[in-house]
Design an enzyme around this catalytic site. Sequence first.
Site, mmCIF file in Angstrom:
data_model
loop_
_atom_site.group_PDB
_atom_site.id
_atom_site.type_symbol
_atom_site.label_atom_id
_atom_site.label_comp_id
_atom_site.label_asym_id
_atom_site.label_seq_id
_atom_site.Cartn_x
_atom_site.Cartn_y
_atom_site.Cartn_z
ATOM 1 N N TRP A 107 0.872 -1.283 -0.089
ATOM 2 C CA TRP A 107 -0.030 0.086 -0.085
ATOM 3 C C TRP A 107 0.983 1.278 0.117
ATOM 4 C CZ3 TRP A 107 -1.620 4.135 3.097
ATOM 5 C CH2 TRP A 107 -2.559 4.899 2.925
ATOM 6 N N ASN B 100 6.925 -3.250 6.134
ATOM 7 C CA ASN B 100 5.588 -2.544 6.226
ATOM 8 C C ASN B 100 5.740 -1.623 7.485
ATOM 9 O OD1 ASN B 100 3.001 -2.008 6.977
ATOM 10 N ND2 ASN B 100 2.640 -3.694 8.442
ATOM 11 N N GLY B 101 5.396 -0.325 7.069
ATOM 12 C CA GLY B 101 5.810 0.609 7.883
ATOM 13 C C GLY B 101 6.370 1.902 6.966
#
Length: 611
Positions: free
Chosen positions: A74, A100-101
């Site tokens: 994303w 992720n982050g």
Amino acid sequence: MCGIVTYLGKQQALPLLLEGLKRLEYRGYDSAGIAVMDGQPVRLMKSVGKISELEARIDPVKFNGTAGIAHTRWATHGKPNEANAHPHFSCDRKLFLVHNGIIENYLPLRRELEAAGHKFVSETDTEVLVHLVEANKKSGLDLTAAVQHALRRVVGTFGIAVLDQDEPGVIVVAKRGSPLIIGIGNDEILAASDVSAFVRLTKQVVYLNDNDVATLRRGDYSIVSIEGPAEVEREVETVDISAEALEKRGFKHFMLKEIHQQPDTVVNAVRGRLLPEEGVSRLGGIEPVLERLKSARRLSIVSCGTSFYAGQYGRYVFEALTNLETDVALASEFRYRSVRFDEKSVVLALSQSGETADTLAAIREAKRKGALVLGIVNVVGSSIAREAGAGVFMHAGPEIGVASTKCFTSQSIIMVLMALLLGRYQNLTFNEGLRILRAIEEMPKHIQDMLDRQEQMLEIARKYHKAKNFLFIGRKYNYPIALEGALKLKEISYVHAEGYAAGEMKHGPIALIDESFPTMAVVPQDETYDKMISNIQEIKARNGKVIAVASEGDREIRKVVDDVFYIPRTLDLITPLLAVIPLQLFAYYTADLHGREIDKPRNLAKSVTVE
Ligand code: BG6
């Protein structure tokens, strides 16, 4: 937010990583990638779009290996394209990393690494991590130490996994702020952002804490902290999720399945929590702090998205049933409010995923200032569930559709139970308590009755789905429901919609009204009815079309509006939780008539783990 999954074991990694990615796709779906190794050079494939597009590009014969890492994205930094898709790799193409982050200090780190000769091929923040690890490996550190040293320089949030061609049989993962869970299998080990990625293979899990670095080896693992070499112990837990619960069970979309699960999820949310013989509710999860709660004076509800609108409904409920001064805040704005907390302050965090970074930051702020923090959360083991002082689980089962439905009704009904519990220590009488419990017990039947008439809402959607704009209106408890109805339509159909307090409409948005701008009015026969009818008349006077969600047996409303969906009669307090069902269906059918990707609407993600 993104989803990461890793596999190390005896089986071919490719099919298991692809299965894991598909289970994590609700977390982000604009691009994806996978890296697999088995002693030979690591095989890498990345693609823009859904996991199915990545899968179509891979020849399984050439992509063999029993170790691998994978990612579904994303986008935060850099457009969805192949270069920006994960895994990112080092200059020598020996190290591969998924993340992720958000790395907040990536620009100065990138400049430093470029000055040291590292070549960057993407626009992402993530890529600095793999080059930092590469530099540390070049200085002679092993993979675990190289990752530890790299992460000591990072500001931001991460769940990462690293694969190293020079250390076959090892995958290093680490977490701060983003969820990461290890799955312990039989002679195989996995890690993922969410247990759903590997729950078919194992239910034995270890939830990593912030700043944990785990070294995974076939059938074994060890955990250290980013700061030092000493090993840390983490509890092995068993998760209670079946792989079947992650299937669509014959429904066209997870969202429709989850709308239809609500008769059951309401039962699950209140099971063992209703005490009709005492006219009160019982919530085991807050009993340890009940004395402090009973003497509390102020309640702040913090949350995001659909959970925020549930919070708005909750405020009306707490004000109606207790003496608590109640306010509700957007979690992302909470940090900017100079709210004074003391030992009489309670902060209630609402979150389906339990991982929404804004809500997590809000509760950490509240804890720092001495407030008692409670959580109403669906995902067991999630960060908010572990960081809140006490709380209540929704037991709604996995919610996979990005647009939240069943968890809206679950968290809302749990707030009714919480307010009832406190109210019965204040002015609420046994009979008032019993009436609420009886109304709650009837909810599943009422919801099923409406679901059995879903075709009526399909007909209404057929009539109005071409409209470019929509207004949703309601008063008191139904105002937040109007807001939620508008959000549902926006989220999945991409049709512009505004939720508004009906009384406020004449102070502005009524200017938008004409025959092409329909209104959905939540107008049950409660204390707001007459005023709602006047507001509807104001719209009709300007040729606006009106669809009403009205109380069964209300014949008058038919003379005033264009279309009606009738909902069963119940207590005013509970009616909004019935009225939201036809609004969920309306949004669903409108999106379906537009051929939208309902479970994975564009630009959205199920839980946003970045601020
Ligand atoms: C958004 C989801 O990302 O986060 C919404 O798309 C959700 O459906 C919102 O309401 C808040 O999530 P949570 O998990 O904190 O309730």
